[in-house]
Design a protein around this motif. Structure first.
Motif, mmCIF file in Angstrom:
data_model
loop_
_atom_site.group_PDB
_atom_site.id
_atom_site.type_symbol
_atom_site.label_atom_id
_atom_site.label_comp_id
_atom_site.label_asym_id
_atom_site.label_seq_id
_atom_site.Cartn_x
_atom_site.Cartn_y
_atom_site.Cartn_z
ATOM 1 N N GLY A 363 0.856 -1.182 0.000
ATOM 2 C CA GLY A 363 0.000 0.000 0.000
ATOM 3 C C GLY A 363 0.888 1.226 0.000
ATOM 4 N N GLY A 364 0.527 2.228 -0.782
ATOM 5 C CA GLY A 364 1.352 3.436 -0.792
ATOM 6 C C GLY A 364 0.772 4.494 -1.687
ATOM 7 N N GLY A 365 1.626 5.466 -2.053
ATOM 8 C CA GLY A 365 1.160 6.520 -2.938
ATOM 9 C C GLY A 365 1.988 7.782 -2.816
ATOM 10 N N GLN A 366 1.490 8.816 -3.492
ATOM 11 C CA GLN A 366 2.148 10.126 -3.436
ATOM 12 C C GLN A 366 1.564 10.890 -2.252
ATOM 13 O OE1 GLN A 366 2.338 12.051 -7.256
ATOM 14 N NE2 GLN A 366 2.917 14.029 -6.364
ATOM 15 N N ARG A 367 2.421 11.634 -1.552
ATOM 16 C CA ARG A 367 2.005 12.308 -0.314
ATOM 17 C C ARG A 367 1.593 13.761 -0.594
ATOM 18 N NH1 ARG A 367 2.393 7.118 1.197
ATOM 19 N NH2 ARG A 367 4.518 6.423 1.581
ATOM 20 N N GLU A 368 0.694 14.255 0.214
ATOM 21 C CA GLU A 368 0.290 15.656 0.074
ATOM 22 C C GLU A 368 1.476 16.541 0.443
ATOM 23 O OE1 GLU A 368 -2.684 17.128 -1.104
ATOM 24 O OE2 GLU A 368 -1.099 18.648 -1.086
ATOM 25 N N GLU A 369 1.859 17.470 -0.447
ATOM 26 C CA GLU A 369 3.020 18.292 -0.118
ATOM 27 C C GLU A 369 2.674 19.726 0.288
ATOM 28 O OE1 GLU A 369 2.942 17.259 -3.705
ATOM 29 O OE2 GLU A 369 3.828 18.946 -4.798
ATOM 30 N N SER A 370 1.395 20.110 0.158
ATOM 31 C CA SER A 370 1.012 21.484 0.535
ATOM 32 C C SER A 370 0.624 21.533 2.009
ATOM 33 C CB SER A 370 -0.169 21.925 -0.331
ATOM 34 O OG SER A 370 -0.996 22.809 0.402
ATOM 35 N N VAL A 371 1.225 22.465 2.737
ATOM 36 C CA VAL A 371 0.941 22.548 4.173
ATOM 37 C C VAL A 371 -0.536 22.892 4.416
ATOM 38 C CG1 VAL A 371 1.626 24.991 4.520
ATOM 39 C CG2 VAL A 371 1.830 23.362 6.391
ATOM 40 N N ASP A 372 -1.107 23.768 3.597
ATOM 41 C CA ASP A 372 -2.511 24.158 3.826
ATOM 42 C C ASP A 372 -3.475 23.002 3.587
ATOM 43 O OD1 ASP A 372 -1.753 26.719 4.496
ATOM 44 O OD2 ASP A 372 -1.739 27.380 2.394
ATOM 45 N N VAL A 373 -3.266 22.287 2.479
ATOM 46 C CA VAL A 373 -4.149 21.141 2.194
ATOM 47 C C VAL A 373 -3.994 20.086 3.293
ATOM 48 C CG1 VAL A 373 -4.756 19.347 0.526
ATOM 49 C CG2 VAL A 373 -3.993 21.584 -0.300
ATOM 50 N N LEU A 374 -2.749 19.867 3.718
ATOM 51 C CA LEU A 374 -2.506 18.837 4.733
ATOM 52 C C LEU A 374 -3.190 19.179 6.059
ATOM 53 C CD1 LEU A 374 -1.069 16.152 4.928
ATOM 54 C CD2 LEU A 374 1.012 17.348 5.577
ATOM 55 N N ILE A 375 -3.144 20.449 6.462
ATOM 56 C CA ILE A 375 -3.825 20.875 7.701
ATOM 57 C C ILE A 375 -5.328 20.611 7.571
ATOM 58 C CG2 ILE A 375 -4.473 22.894 9.095
ATOM 59 C CD1 ILE A 375 -1.595 23.945 8.608
ATOM 60 N N GLN A 376 -5.856 20.919 6.383
ATOM 61 C CA GLN A 376 -7.261 20.675 6.122
ATOM 62 C C GLN A 376 -7.607 19.183 6.261
ATOM 63 O OE1 GLN A 376 -9.520 22.951 5.827
ATOM 64 N NE2 GLN A 376 -11.117 21.367 5.575
ATOM 65 N N LYS A 377 -6.725 18.328 5.693
ATOM 66 C CA LYS A 377 -6.958 16.862 5.750
ATOM 67 C C LYS A 377 -6.879 16.342 7.186
ATOM 68 C CE LYS A 377 -6.814 15.973 1.235
ATOM 69 N NZ LYS A 377 -7.727 15.248 0.398
ATOM 70 N N ILE A 378 -5.940 16.877 7.944
ATOM 71 C CA ILE A 378 -5.804 16.449 9.344
ATOM 72 C C ILE A 378 -7.105 16.745 10.090
ATOM 73 C CG2 ILE A 378 -4.607 17.029 11.519
ATOM 74 C CD1 ILE A 378 -1.999 17.212 9.825
ATOM 75 N N LYS A 379 -7.679 17.913 9.810
ATOM 76 C CA LYS A 379 -8.966 18.285 10.444
ATOM 77 C C LYS A 379 -10.074 17.333 9.988
ATOM 78 C CE LYS A 379 -8.244 23.190 11.321
ATOM 79 N NZ LYS A 379 -7.797 24.217 10.355
ATOM 80 N N GLU A 380 -10.148 17.136 8.668
ATOM 81 C CA GLU A 380 -11.205 16.261 8.138
ATOM 82 C C GLU A 380 -11.143 14.853 8.722
ATOM 83 O OE1 GLU A 380 -11.284 18.433 3.778
ATOM 84 O OE2 GLU A 380 -10.859 16.282 3.845
ATOM 85 N N HIS A 381 -9.928 14.395 9.048
ATOM 86 C CA HIS A 381 -9.778 13.049 9.603
ATOM 87 C C HIS A 381 -9.862 13.048 11.133
ATOM 88 C CE1 HIS A 381 -8.511 11.896 5.540
ATOM 89 N NE2 HIS A 381 -8.680 10.642 5.916
ATOM 90 N N ASP A 382 -10.279 14.173 11.702
ATOM 91 C CA ASP A 382 -10.457 14.263 13.157
ATOM 92 C C ASP A 382 -9.186 13.998 13.928
ATOM 93 O OD1 ASP A 382 -12.881 15.160 13.935
ATOM 94 O OD2 ASP A 382 -13.890 13.201 13.744
ATOM 95 N N LEU A 383 -8.056 14.386 13.340
ATOM 96 C CA LEU A 383 -6.784 14.197 14.035
ATOM 97 C C LEU A 383 -6.390 15.525 14.668
ATOM 98 C CD1 LEU A 383 -5.079 12.107 11.203
ATOM 99 C CD2 LEU A 383 -5.784 11.223 13.434
ATOM 100 N N ASN A 384 -5.513 15.457 15.643
ATOM 101 C CA ASN A 384 -5.098 16.646 16.372
ATOM 102 C C ASN A 384 -3.896 17.293 15.679
ATOM 103 O OD1 ASN A 384 -4.400 18.543 18.240
ATOM 104 N ND2 ASN A 384 -3.881 17.065 19.869
ATOM 105 N N GLU A 385 -4.106 18.508 15.166
ATOM 106 C CA GLU A 385 -3.058 19.203 14.394
ATOM 107 C C GLU A 385 -1.759 19.332 15.185
ATOM 108 O OE1 GLU A 385 -4.301 22.934 12.528
ATOM 109 O OE2 GLU A 385 -2.201 23.538 12.496
ATOM 110 N N GLU A 386 -1.890 19.590 16.466
ATOM 111 C CA GLU A 386 -0.728 19.773 17.342
ATOM 112 C C GLU A 386 0.201 18.541 17.309
ATOM 113 O OE1 GLU A 386 0.418 22.353 18.723
ATOM 114 O OE2 GLU A 386 2.007 21.208 19.748
ATOM 115 N N ASP A 387 -0.414 17.337 17.295
ATOM 116 C CA ASP A 387 0.389 16.094 17.256
ATOM 117 C C ASP A 387 1.245 16.017 16.002
ATOM 118 O OD1 ASP A 387 -0.804 15.286 19.578
ATOM 119 O OD2 ASP A 387 -2.231 13.914 18.605
ATOM 120 N N PHE A 388 0.820 16.713 14.943
ATOM 121 C CA PHE A 388 1.521 16.591 13.661
ATOM 122 C C PHE A 388 2.365 17.829 13.339
ATOM 123 C CE2 PHE A 388 -1.923 13.568 13.510
ATOM 124 C CZ PHE A 388 -1.327 12.454 12.943
#
Ligand code: 4AD
Ligand code: MG
Length: 437
Positions: A363-388
């Motif tokens: 399993g794998g793939g290309q990773r999100e490289e934009s900080v803004d999109v990634l912050i958005q994804k972390i929120k959408e996945h209910d993860l804690n931004e601070e941890d990342f």
């Protein structure tokens, strides 16, 4: 090998061909014995092979002949004798035995040659490892591990192993093993990927290879609670580069085992024709093409859902090589997957499905490289931004397109060996409901 002990060579069964006509001493354990009048047969197992040793009355030492019945299964012993060519002996050579020495006696060894149930064998895994089939599987595992390291070491990857105790959830929060880390909480690593993204920015091509943990309350033939994963990560690579690397890698590993582990594959009665053509390039299909294939055979499948084991088997039955499925819907994949610029609902992910219904190998793939999109994804996945926060730094300081994948070693070994369940591909399996031995 072959150190001199007394006046005889202390040698290993797998190298007996080098000692034809010579007197050697073999050390090992009794596999089985048989008597027939003036001849007594001993099959000795030394960890490298099995050798038939023949005690002939009048030609061997008298006490060895007379006491032969003390040699019960798994007695630890040495045998001294002359090496002879004998096609009927398991390794092609036998020992014309002169004398033996017992290191320790054994009585009532629990695993007899009769059939045992799997639970019994798993309870006795510490002994079951000595059996021929288990021995062959674990020798193949060792070859797979060596091939994995050689492949990446030989292609400019730097081994940068990831921690096992981590503060982050990489693959969702539902399968985390939690533990106390002094006054904090920590988790056992589900994947080293996030750390490999950091080391890829330091070394460009990096990989880790170690144990990973998933608290999955499921009993399937593909799932272990603790399994070993190899995870390469490459800076300045995209999804296509990633699939190319993965197919070259899988082809290399399979061909290496075919070349170096013929005897073990034979013990397992593996159909070699199924492995011989496992070389890249592999077919690559879009998630929606895969859905079309599934829907012809499984009407209940819902487009947009993740594949179940049977769905993966349906897909792989259409190909005689492993097949990549790429661009799964973003909502069924992890937060770090890059969205497909062509269709934002899709992710630049790829899974490699093995042949013969062995399911997801990689399993794998290309990773999100934009900080803004990634912050958005972390929120959408209910993860804690601070941890990342540390992970987000990788996008703040010199972010580049990058991609990688993970392959579970046990799935790969089960597939290469052609065995039904991953539990036999690791020396001491951790399964749901089993922690011993
Ligand atoms: O698809 P997975 O969950 O992907 C990851 O963990 C990514 N972070 C890897 C990466 O991109 N660096 O797991 C990857 C592979 C699977 O394809 C499968 O081979 C194996 O790990 N795997 C398991 N093997 C045995 N038992 C389990 N419970 C497994 N879960 C995953
Ligand atoms: Mg996966």
């Amino acid at each position: 090998m072959g150190t001199i002990q007394g006046k005889h060579q202390d040698t290993y069964i797998e190298e007996l061909s080098k000692f034809e006509g010579q007197t050697v001493t073999l050390k090992g354990w009794v596999s089985k014995t048989r008597s027939s009048g003036k001849i007594k047969f001993l099959n000795l197992r030394d960890g490298t092979g099995i050798c038939q040793c023949i005690f002939f009355k009048g030609e061997c030492e008298e006490t060895s002949f007379d006491n032969f019945s003390e040699l019960t299964q798994e007695t630890a012993m040495s045998v001294t004798g002359t090496v002879r060519k004998e096609p009927r002996s398991p390794g092609g050579y036998e020992l014309g035995a002169q004398t033996y020495k017992v290191y320790s006696k054994t009585s009532e060894y629990p695993i007899s040659p009769k059939e045992h149930g799997v639970d019994f064998l798993l309870n006795n895994r510490h002994l079951w490892l000595r059996s021929k089939k288990q021995h062959a599987i674990l020798r193949i595992r060792a070859e797979v591990v060596a091939a994995v390291r050689d492949f990446f070491d030989g292609r400019g990857f730097t081994l940068t192993d990831a921690p096992i105790l981590t503060p982050n959830a990489c693959e969702g929060t539902s399968t985390l093993f939690e533990t106390q880390y002094f006054d904090d909480k920590a988790y056992l690593s589900q994947s080293g990927q996030l750390y490999m993204e950091a080391t890829a920015m330091a070394f460009r091509k990096a990989y880790c290879f170690g144990p990973t943990f998933r608290a999955e309350k499921s009993k399937t033939r593909r799932h272990l609670i603790e399994f070993w994963m190899v995870e390469p990560e490459v800076a300045f690579a995209d999804l296509a580069d990633n699939m190319e690397l993965a197919e070259e890698f899988v082809g290399y590993v399979v061909q290496r085992v075919l070349k170096n582990k013929q005897a073990e594959l034979k013990t397992l009665e593996r159909d070699l024709s199924k492995l011989e053509n496992i070389k890249g390039p592999f077919p690559k299909i879009h998630y929606r093409e895969a859905c079309d294939i599934i829907l012809k055979e499984n009407k209940d499948f819902v487009i947009g859902d993740d594949f179940g084991g049977t769905d993966e088997t349906i897909i792989s039955s259409h190909f005689d090589k492993p097949v990549f499925v790429h661009r799964y819907p973003a909502k069924i994949k992890a937060f770090y997957m890059k969205e497909d610029p062509e269709n934002k609902e899709d992710s630049l992910s790829c899974d490699l499905l093995a042949t013969e219904g062995y399911g997801e190998l990689i399993g794998g793939g290309q990773r999100e490289e934009s900080v803004d999109v990634l912050i958005q994804k972390i929120k959408e996945h209910d993860l804690n931004e601070e941890d990342f926060s540390w992970y987000l730094d990788l996008r703040r300081y010199g972010s580049v397109p990058h991609a990688g994948f993970g392959m579970g070693i046990e799935r790969c070994v089960a597939w290469i060996c052609g065995i039904a369940h991953v539990r036999e591909t690791i020396p001491f399996p951790r399964l749901y409901g089993r922690l011993k031995p």
